[in-house]
Design a protein around this motif. Structure first.
Motif, PDB file in Angstrom:
ATOM      1  N   TRP A 276       0.822  -1.202   0.000  1.00 54.51           N
ATOM      2  CA  TRP A 276       0.000   0.000   0.000  1.00 54.51           C
ATOM      3  C   TRP A 276       0.866   1.266   0.000  1.00 54.51           C
ATOM      4  N   HIS A 277       1.866   1.298   0.847  1.00 48.06           N
ATOM      5  CA  HIS A 277       2.720   2.495   0.927  1.00 48.06           C
ATOM      6  C   HIS A 277       3.582   2.655  -0.328  1.00 48.06           C
ATOM      7  N   ALA A 278       4.058   1.533  -0.868  1.00 48.09           N
ATOM      8  CA  ALA A 278       4.871   1.625  -2.079  1.00 48.09           C
ATOM      9  C   ALA A 278       4.040   2.112  -3.259  1.00 48.09           C
ATOM     10  N   LYS A 279       2.798   1.607  -3.372  1.00 52.48           N
ATOM     11  CA  LYS A 279       1.935   2.024  -4.470  1.00 52.48           C
ATOM     12  C   LYS A 279       1.553   3.498  -4.338  1.00 52.48           C
TER      13      LYS A 279
ATOM     14  N   LYS B  29       7.111   5.758   4.797  1.00 54.18           N
ATOM     15  CA  LYS B  29       6.263   4.877   5.614  1.00 54.18           C
ATOM     16  C   LYS B  29       6.569   3.415   5.324  1.00 54.18           C
ATOM     17  N   ALA B  30       6.858   3.122   4.055  1.00 50.60           N
ATOM     18  CA  ALA B  30       7.232   1.747   3.725  1.00 50.60           C
ATOM     19  C   ALA B  30       8.532   1.366   4.418  1.00 50.60           C
ATOM     20  N   ALA B  31       9.465   2.308   4.491  1.00 52.36           N
ATOM     21  CA  ALA B  31      10.729   2.028   5.182  1.00 52.36           C
ATOM     22  C   ALA B  31      10.501   1.773   6.661  1.00 52.36           C
TER      23      ALA B  31
ATOM     24  N   TYR C  32       8.248   0.092   7.895  1.00 49.65           N
ATOM     25  CA  TYR C  32       7.819  -1.306   8.037  1.00 49.65           C
ATOM     26  C   TYR C  32       8.947  -2.279   7.652  1.00 49.65           C
ATOM     27  N   ASN C  33      10.204  -1.810   7.778  1.00 45.52           N
ATOM     28  CA  ASN C  33      11.382  -2.649   7.556  1.00 45.52           C
ATOM     29  C   ASN C  33      11.451  -3.165   6.116  1.00 45.52           C
ATOM     30  N   LEU C  34      11.230  -2.249   5.192  1.00 42.00           N
ATOM     31  CA  LEU C  34      11.313  -2.627   3.783  1.00 42.00           C
ATOM     32  C   LEU C  34      12.706  -3.141   3.420  1.00 42.00           C
ATOM     33  N   LYS C  35      13.730  -2.607   4.086  1.00 40.23           N
ATOM     34  CA  LYS C  35      15.096  -3.003   3.763  1.00 40.23           C
ATOM     35  C   LYS C  35      15.387  -4.468   4.110  1.00 40.23           C
TER      36      LYS C  35
ATOM     37  N   ALA D  99      13.862   4.109  -4.947  1.00 43.22           N
ATOM     38  CA  ALA D  99      13.576   5.502  -4.600  1.00 43.22           C
ATOM     39  C   ALA D  99      14.263   5.889  -3.297  1.00 43.22           C
ATOM     40  N   LEU D 100      14.201   4.997  -2.311  1.00 39.69           N
ATOM     41  CA  LEU D 100      14.865   5.285  -1.040  1.00 39.69           C
ATOM     42  C   LEU D 100      16.384   5.369  -1.204  1.00 39.69           C
ATOM     43  N   LYS D 101      16.927   4.501  -2.017  1.00 39.63           N
ATOM     44  CA  LYS D 101      18.370   4.515  -2.249  1.00 39.63           C
ATOM     45  C   LYS D 101      18.799   5.815  -2.944  1.00 39.63           C
TER      46      LYS D 101
END
Length: 884
Positions: A400-403, A409-411, A413-416, A444-446
């Protein structure tokens, strides 16, 4: 309670969360030994492959051998790349990358010569190498993790903490891939040699070789190699684990073997555990023992659309299209070529891309194996993705956050921690490509992190630049200060005085500029410039000070002159007075020069400065080239030149002509001046208009004095004694009028001359001497009058008739014209001195000048009326005077 090592020796295993069991389909490639493909005509070597920065070690046109380094780098993360075969560098240009985006990267294009000639290789005995030498060889060989992550191996071989357990990963859980399986079957001894090098570097307590139970042949081969290796007994063992995807992940494998979970954001080394792939161990052995860099690897080429599915040794840089052509690839419409397995691989947009160090599989599936990508549907919140996630994440929240492009917010949730295994996408009933969303969010985060890092580096560079500039500035100031101190130390007294005077002048200029801006008077205090032996003050009081100095000298000379008793004495005093006047003139000139550099003077100061300059000019004209000493002045009469005689004659004639007209009205003018009750303030004395009126009256008085010339030739000695120092009342008013000073001087001169009884002709030498003495006395009196006017007017001193003429020339053109007329008349009288008075001829005046003259005459007449009674008492003494 059993320790971890006891559990490892016992073969205890733990279950890992999540995971799936997709079809393996490994039989297409693991049944045949590893093969070789013919050389390609062109090899594409991207630079850099691992790390960010590097320097090319070759250029276009260079010939290279197999294994020649193509790049150099100093960063710990950089790994060099090597030529996969012998040939020539034909281009260094951007080419499509082996990535889902196919973005271009800088690539060395090598045209193979077909000889495949190795560069010189240096073989080594392991016992001859130190720990650091081994690590350096691993790094210079460009070895990276062969399991797919391509992490620099030399960093794992040089950890910062103690290592207790080393896990050799032979799980290979991805479907279709069998490269590690065939490598363990065929090169188990070489793999064990590499494991021995790892054991020497890390000295772990245990080494575990983990293999899935779907690879029994590989497990047997490795167990046989372990039994034959020279490692300590019990320090190494082979452990078979259940087949489950993705049990080959680093963190998942650690959890299965040890039961420990690697914390989020941490690395296994913090737990004392290091994981290496079996392909990495094989490459370490090749690099350290045989000196071979990492230029090739085992790649699984599989899929039903490949005519010869198999594992092949492929040089790094081999184009994918060359591999597919050599393996009899038969494409279908909308054919997909996938790099990696079906779970974690990515489809290529361009097959003109090279094989990389982390490439372990080329999958060319048919439409029956992998159908068309289904259309994405809405999430039904079933939770299957969360159940299948081996990292215990919340894939639904991440999606949901990525879309929504809420990457922060996605990060949170420990996206890494997502390993992109694809289990969530595999089980999703809505056919949502979850992994693709996660990859975009990670990119995008990188990118944001890279930009922030670049900005921070730019800030550090800017701060360093500012610090450097400040240090340079301080260094320059310190150097300038040292140089100034050295100059001051070597400076003489004269130099210091010059510097002080220059600084005083600068301060004066600044004060003048400030006064010009504000319009306010600035008082100069204790600011003195030394000129010769006389100190000349700066500021508007300079004129008064200079005049006071001159008056003091003139007064002293006048007092000495008053004590003279004979003609020779009078001549000596006159000469002394001339010298004093000369010195006074020089001092006045110095003071005037100093004042000229000051701020603009007021009207009062301008008039006083003009008077001082006029006096100095006339004194200079009447002085010889070198001033005479007093002893020499006494005999100056006998040494006069013809020019001196002429000057003396002219001076005497002028004095006699002026005295002629003043004789009749001497007493009347004196009475008028004494009876006058009108007082002029100090400001009126300095007023330009008042000065003009006074000068006009003085000029009229001088014209009247001309007719008294006959009586000026007698009793010279008695006249000199009386005129040397006229008595002045010490209590005279400070508001004494300049006009009164001028007429008093005329009266004194006329009276002195009238009492003289001796007739002296123009050509008589004695008359010349007396005329010079009279002129000197007049100049000395003029100096006293200037002092009385500049100071508080405490002394009502007499102003010289000759000085009044010079002042009138400066102050008013009309007065100058009147004086010129009087001088002309005096010159006309010179041939007949001693005869009857002649009528005075006056040059025509302008209307303005006539008006001023009439006003002055009216004032004089009014004063004369008041003194009528006093004049009758003295009428008898004036009977000899002829009226006009």
């Amino acid at each position: 309670m059993l320790t971890l090592l006891d559990q490892l020796d016992k073969g205890t295993l733990w279950r890992s969360p999540g995971g799936i069991h997709p079809p393996e389909v490994k039989f297409l490639s693991n049944a045949t030994p590893i093969g070789q493909l013919p050389l390609a005509s062109t090899y594409l070597v991207p630079v850099p492959q691992v790390g960010e920065n590097c320097t090319l070690a070759v250029k276009v046109g260079d010939s290279v051998l197999k294994g020649t380094p193509l790049t150099q780098g100093t960063s710990i993360w950089h790994l060099p790349v090597h030529a996969p075969t012998s040939g020539t560098i034909v281009a260094i240009e951007p080419r499509a990358s082996n990535h889902a985006s196919a973005l271009p990267v800088n690539t060395c294009v090598i045209a193979a010569d077909g000889k495949d000639t190795w560069c010189e290789l240096v073989q080594n005995q392991l016992d001859d190498l130190s720990h650091q030498q081994i690590v350096d060889k691993v790094r210079s060989a460009g070895i990276a993790g062969m399991g797919g992550a391509a992490f620099p191996t030399h960093i794992k071989l040089n950890p910062v903490s103690e290592i207790d357990l080393v896990i050799i990963n032979g799980v290979e859980c991805e479907p279709y891939i069998s490269a590690d399986d065939r490598l363990m079957r065929e090169y188990s001894q070489d793999i064990l040699a590499g494991i021995g090098i790892i054991h020497r570097l890390l000295t772990p307590k245990r080494i575990v070789i983990a293999i899935e139970d779907n690879k029994p042949e590989a497990a047997k081969a490795m167990q046989a190699a372990v039994s034959q290796c020279g490692l300590p007994a019990g320090s190494i063992r082979v452990t078979v684990i259940p087949t489950k995807y993705p049990s080959g992940g680093e963190k998942q494998l650690i959890q299965i073997i040890t039961g420990r979970e690697v914390p989020s954001g941490a690395i296994p080394a913090k737990l004392g555990i290091v994981v290496h792939n079996v392909g990495t161990a094989y490459a370490i052995h090749q690099a350290v023992t045989l000196g071979k860099p990492l230029i090739e690897r085992v790649v699984t080429v599989t899929g039903k659309n490949v005519g010869k599915p198999r594992n092949y040794w492929l040089p790094i840089g081999t184009p994918v299209d060359h591999v597919l052509t050599a393996t009899e690839f038969t494409p279908e419409p909308d054919q997909k070529v996938i790099i990696g397995g079906p779970m974690m691989g990515h489809a290529l947009a361009n097959i003109q891309v090279p094989i990389l160090k982390g490439t372990n599989c080329i999958l060319v599936p048919s439409s029956q194996e992998i159908g068309n990508t289904p259309e994405e549907k809405a999430c039904i919140r079933c939770g299957e993705c969360a159940t299948a996630c081996p990292a215990l994440l919340l894939p639904q929240q991440l999606f949901w956050h990525a879309k929504a492009e809420e990457y922060d917010k996605a990060a949170s949730y420990n996206l890494k921690d997502c390993i992109e295994c694809g289990c969530c996408s595999y089980v999703c009933p809505s056919d949502i490509p979850l992994v693709e969303y996660y990859r975009i969010a990670k990119s995008a985060l990188k990118q944001a992190a890279d930009e922030k890092q670049q900005a921070e580096r730019a800030k550090q560079r800017f701060d360093a630049r500012l610090a450097r500039l400040e240090e340079e500035k301080l260094a320059r100031e310190a150097k300038a200060k040292e140089a100034s101190e050295r100059r001051q130390a070597s400076m003489t007294g004269t130099d210091k005085n010059a510097v002080a005077e220059a600084m005083a002048r600068i301060a004066a200029k600044k004060a003048a500029a400030a006064q010009a801006v504000t319009g306010e008077s600035i008082t100069e205090e204790s600011s003195v410039t030394t000129t010769g032996s006389t100190e000349v003050p700066k500021g508007k009081a300079a004129v008064a000070v200079a005049a006071a100095i001159a008056r003091a000298k003139a007064k002293k000379a006048a007092q000495a002159n008053a004590d003279g008793t004979d003609t020779n004495g009078a001549e000596t005093d006159s000469a002394k007075t001339d010298n004093v006047v000369n010195v006074d003139a020089n001092d006045s000139i110095s003071a005037t020069d100093a004042i000229a550099q000051e701020a603009p003077l007021s009207q009062k100061d301008k008039v006083a400065a003009a008077i001082a300059r006029a006096k100095a000019k006339k004194a200079a004209q009447q002085t010889d080239t070198a001033p005479l000493e007093p002893a020499e002045t006494a005999d100056s009469t006998s040494e006069l030149s013809a020019a001196d005689d002429k000057k003396a004659k002219v001076a005497a004639a002028v004095a006699r002509a002026k005295a002629k007209k003043a004789a009749q009205q001497v007493e009347t003018a004196a009475s008028d001046i004494e009876a006058s009750n009108t007082e002029i303030s100090v400001s009126d004395v300095n007023d330009a208009e008042a000065i003009k009126k006074a000068k006009v009256a003085a000029a009229v008085a001088r014209a009247k004095a001309k007719k008294a010339v006959q009586h000026a030739e007698t009793n010279t000695e008695n006249g000199l004694s009386q005129t040397a120092t006229p008595a002045v009342d010490s209590t005279a008013s400070v508001h004494a009028d300049v006009n009164a000073d001028a007429e008093t001087a005329v009266n004194a001169v006329a009276t002195d001359i009238e009492v003289s009884n001796a007739d002296v002709s123009v050509n008589d030498a004695e008359a010349i001497k007396k005329a010079k003495v009279a002129a000197a006395v007049a100049r000395a009196k003029a100096k006293k009058i200037a002092a009385a006017s500049a100071e508080s007017k405490t002394d009502a001193e007499i102003e010289s008739v000759d000085e009044i003429q010079t002042e009138a020339n400066v102050a008013s053109p009309s007065i100058a014209a009147t004086l010129d007329t009087a001088t002309t008349e005096a010159d006309a009288v010179l041939p007949s001195v001693g005869s009857a008075a002649e009528p005075i001829e006056t040059a025509p005046l302008s209307s303005d000048e006539l008006k001023k003259a009439r006003i002055a005459a009216t004032i004089a007449k009014a004063k004369a009326k008041k003194a009528a009674l006093a004049q009758e008492a003295n009428a008898s003494s004036d009977s000899s005077v002829t009226n006009d």
